[in-house]
Structure formats: C-alpha cells, structure tokens
Motif scaffolding. Structure first.
Motif, short mmCIF file in Angstrom:
data_model
loop_
_atom_site.label_atom_id
_atom_site.label_comp_id
_atom_site.label_asym_id
_atom_site.label_seq_id
_atom_site.Cartn_x
_atom_site.Cartn_y
_atom_site.Cartn_z
N PHE A 109 15.92 3.27 2.29
CA PHE A 109 16.09 1.82 2.20
C PHE A 109 14.94 1.29 1.36
O PHE A 109 13.84 1.86 1.36
CB PHE A 109 16.07 1.18 3.59
CG PHE A 109 17.31 1.47 4.40
CD1 PHE A 109 18.45 0.70 4.22
CD2 PHE A 109 17.32 2.49 5.32
CE1 PHE A 109 19.59 0.95 4.96
CE2 PHE A 109 18.46 2.75 6.07
CZ PHE A 109 19.59 1.99 5.88
N ILE A 110 15.19 0.20 0.66
CA ILE A 110 14.21 -0.37 -0.26
C ILE A 110 14.09 -1.85 0.04
O ILE A 110 15.10 -2.56 0.06
CB ILE A 110 14.66 -0.16 -1.72
CG1 ILE A 110 14.90 1.34 -1.99
CG2 ILE A 110 13.66 -0.77 -2.69
CD1 ILE A 110 15.86 1.63 -3.11
N THR A 111 12.87 -2.30 0.27
CA THR A 111 12.65 -3.72 0.56
C THR A 111 11.32 -4.14 -0.02
O THR A 111 10.60 -3.35 -0.64
CB THR A 111 12.72 -3.98 2.09
OG1 THR A 111 12.82 -5.39 2.30
CG2 THR A 111 11.52 -3.42 2.82
N THR A 112 10.97 -5.40 0.18
CA THR A 112 9.67 -5.93 -0.20
C THR A 112 9.08 -6.60 1.03
O THR A 112 9.74 -7.43 1.67
CB THR A 112 9.81 -6.96 -1.35
OG1 THR A 112 10.41 -6.29 -2.47
CG2 THR A 112 8.46 -7.53 -1.75
N LEU A 113 7.86 -6.20 1.38
CA LEU A 113 7.14 -6.82 2.48
C LEU A 113 5.78 -7.25 1.95
O LEU A 113 5.09 -6.46 1.30
CB LEU A 113 6.96 -5.83 3.64
CG LEU A 113 8.24 -5.28 4.28
CD1 LEU A 113 7.90 -4.19 5.29
CD2 LEU A 113 9.03 -6.39 4.94
N GLU A 114 5.41 -8.49 2.21
CA GLU A 114 4.13 -9.02 1.74
C GLU A 114 3.97 -8.82 0.24
O GLU A 114 2.93 -8.39 -0.25
CB GLU A 114 2.96 -8.39 2.50
CG GLU A 114 3.03 -8.56 4.00
CD GLU A 114 3.13 -10.02 4.43
OE1 GLU A 114 2.41 -10.87 3.88
OE2 GLU A 114 3.94 -10.31 5.34
N ASP A 115 5.05 -9.12 -0.50
CA ASP A 115 5.07 -9.01 -1.97
C ASP A 115 4.82 -7.59 -2.47
O ASP A 115 4.34 -7.39 -3.58
CB ASP A 115 4.06 -9.97 -2.61
CG ASP A 115 4.36 -11.42 -2.31
OD1 ASP A 115 5.56 -11.79 -2.29
OD2 ASP A 115 3.41 -12.19 -2.05
N THR A 116 5.11 -6.59 -1.64
CA THR A 116 4.85 -5.20 -1.97
C THR A 116 6.14 -4.39 -1.81
O THR A 116 6.78 -4.46 -0.76
CB THR A 116 3.76 -4.63 -1.04
OG1 THR A 116 2.60 -5.46 -1.11
CG2 THR A 116 3.39 -3.22 -1.44
N PRO A 117 6.51 -3.58 -2.81
CA PRO A 117 7.68 -2.72 -2.65
C PRO A 117 7.45 -1.69 -1.55
O PRO A 117 6.39 -1.06 -1.48
CB PRO A 117 7.81 -2.01 -4.01
CG PRO A 117 6.99 -2.82 -4.96
CD PRO A 117 5.91 -3.47 -4.15
N VAL A 118 8.46 -1.54 -0.69
CA VAL A 118 8.38 -0.63 0.45
C VAL A 118 9.66 0.21 0.49
O VAL A 118 10.76 -0.31 0.34
CB VAL A 118 8.22 -1.42 1.77
CG1 VAL A 118 8.29 -0.50 2.97
CG2 VAL A 118 6.93 -2.23 1.76
N TYR A 119 9.48 1.50 0.73
CA TYR A 119 10.59 2.44 0.84
C TYR A 119 10.55 3.01 2.25
O TYR A 119 9.49 3.44 2.71
CB TYR A 119 10.45 3.55 -0.20
CG TYR A 119 10.22 2.98 -1.58
CD1 TYR A 119 11.29 2.59 -2.37
CD2 TYR A 119 8.93 2.79 -2.06
CE1 TYR A 119 11.08 2.02 -3.63
CE2 TYR A 119 8.71 2.22 -3.31
CZ TYR A 119 9.78 1.84 -4.09
OH TYR A 119 9.57 1.28 -5.32
N TYR A 120 11.69 3.01 2.92
CA TYR A 120 11.65 3.46 4.31
C TYR A 120 12.94 4.14 4.72
O TYR A 120 14.00 3.94 4.15
CB TYR A 120 11.33 2.29 5.25
CG TYR A 120 12.43 1.27 5.43
CD1 TYR A 120 13.28 1.33 6.53
CD2 TYR A 120 12.60 0.22 4.54
CE1 TYR A 120 14.28 0.39 6.71
CE2 TYR A 120 13.59 -0.72 4.72
CZ TYR A 120 14.43 -0.63 5.81
OH TYR A 120 15.42 -1.57 5.98
N GLY A 121 12.78 4.98 5.75
CA GLY A 121 13.90 5.61 6.41
C GLY A 121 13.79 5.32 7.89
O GLY A 121 12.68 5.18 8.42
#
Length: 175
Positions: A109-121
């Motif tokens: 999954f790909i999102t943005t948290l605190e203006d930062t790209p984040v990749y997670y499972g």
C-alpha cells in the motif's frame, strides 16, 4: 483495485510450478539466507501449495530485515538480493483501495503521512510493516491476531496515527 490474498496464492502456485521448488524453499533460499532470518513454514492448501498471502508468522526481526531490504532498493550492502528496478516497480501505484483510499502497488500500500511517502503492508489483527525511505525509517507492528474482542485489534487508522506521531516527533527533534 481488488485486494485479494487469492491472487497472491495463485502467484505462489505459479512460482512453485515454474521453479520446481515450494514457495517456502524459494523464500528461504532467496530471502531468508541473504537476510540472515528464519522463515518458518506456514500453512498450505490441500494441494500442498504454500499460501501466497497470509499466515507467514514472521518475527519482528524478520519483518525489519525485509523492510530494510526494500528501503535499500533490494540490496544488503553491496549485494543485490532483489532484481534491479523491482522495489521501484512494486512501489508504483497500480490502483486504489476502496477500503482505505490508499494506492496499491505490487504487494504494498502507498500513502503519504506527514507530507512523507510511506509504503506499507498489513497483516491480520494489526500486524504492520511500514517503510519510509525519505526518513531512513522502517517500523514494524505486531499484535495478537486473535484477541478476545475485535476492539483489541489495531486498525489501519491506528497504525497510521502511530507512524504519523513518529514522523512528527522525528521532525520536532530535527532528526
């Protein structure tokens, strides 16, 4: 986007057929050995094919090692473990989750948290692996996947809030 562990299971069956090795043997040889982690056996279907998308029971140490492998573009030091370009390809959005609104690549999954790209499972019951290359950060969450009540499980929103707080703290501390 249709998230389905069934799709991952079909991939597991295809890898088993094409390689002549079980997915467990492949994972141990291609990931476990180079990363120095233990990959315990996980459940199989009635045909003997290892599940392709669930119940792997990886330790926090193993999850961190996997996240760090991705954070370092598929390399451990100077040794390439994943094919060149794979991490970038897997982190390219291919669709959007109708449940979370987050984008989805190849298994991430790909999102943005605190203006930062984040990749997670995510895993059942509140398991999570977050890789944040821009902050040189890999975060793992583990939880009891079978608590007494569903309210004791971590939701995706809760995990995102915790990671956001980590990113805010890191920014406030100037690190």
């Amino acid at each position: 986007m249709l998230y389905s562990t069934g799709s991952s299971h079909i991939l597991s069956a295809a890898l088993t057929q094409a390689s002549g090795e079980s997915t467990l043997a492949l994972a141990r040889r291609l990931l476990g050995e180079p990363l120095g982690i233990t990959l315990p056996a996980w459940p199989r279907d009635p045909q003997g094919i290892y599940f392709g998308g669930n119940d792997m029971a990886l330790s926090p140490h193993a999850l961190i090692a996997l996240g760090e492998l991705y954070r370092h573009d598929g390399k451990i030091g100077d040794t390439r473990v994943l094919p060149e370009g794979w991490v970038e390809a897997s982190w390219q959005p291919r669709g959007t989750s109708r449940w979370t609104g987050d984008r989805y690549g190849y298994g991430w999954f790909i999102t943005t948290l605190e203006d930062t790209p984040v990749y997670y499972g995510r895993g059942f019951g509140g398991q999570g692996l977050y890789v944040i290359p821009a902050r040189a950060l890999t975060v793992v969450f583990t939880a009891d996947p079978h608590p007494d009540t569903a309210g004791q499980r971590f939701s995706q929103e809760q995990l995102h809030r915790i990671v956001s707080l980590l990113l805010q703290t890191e920014t406030q501390n100037g690190t």
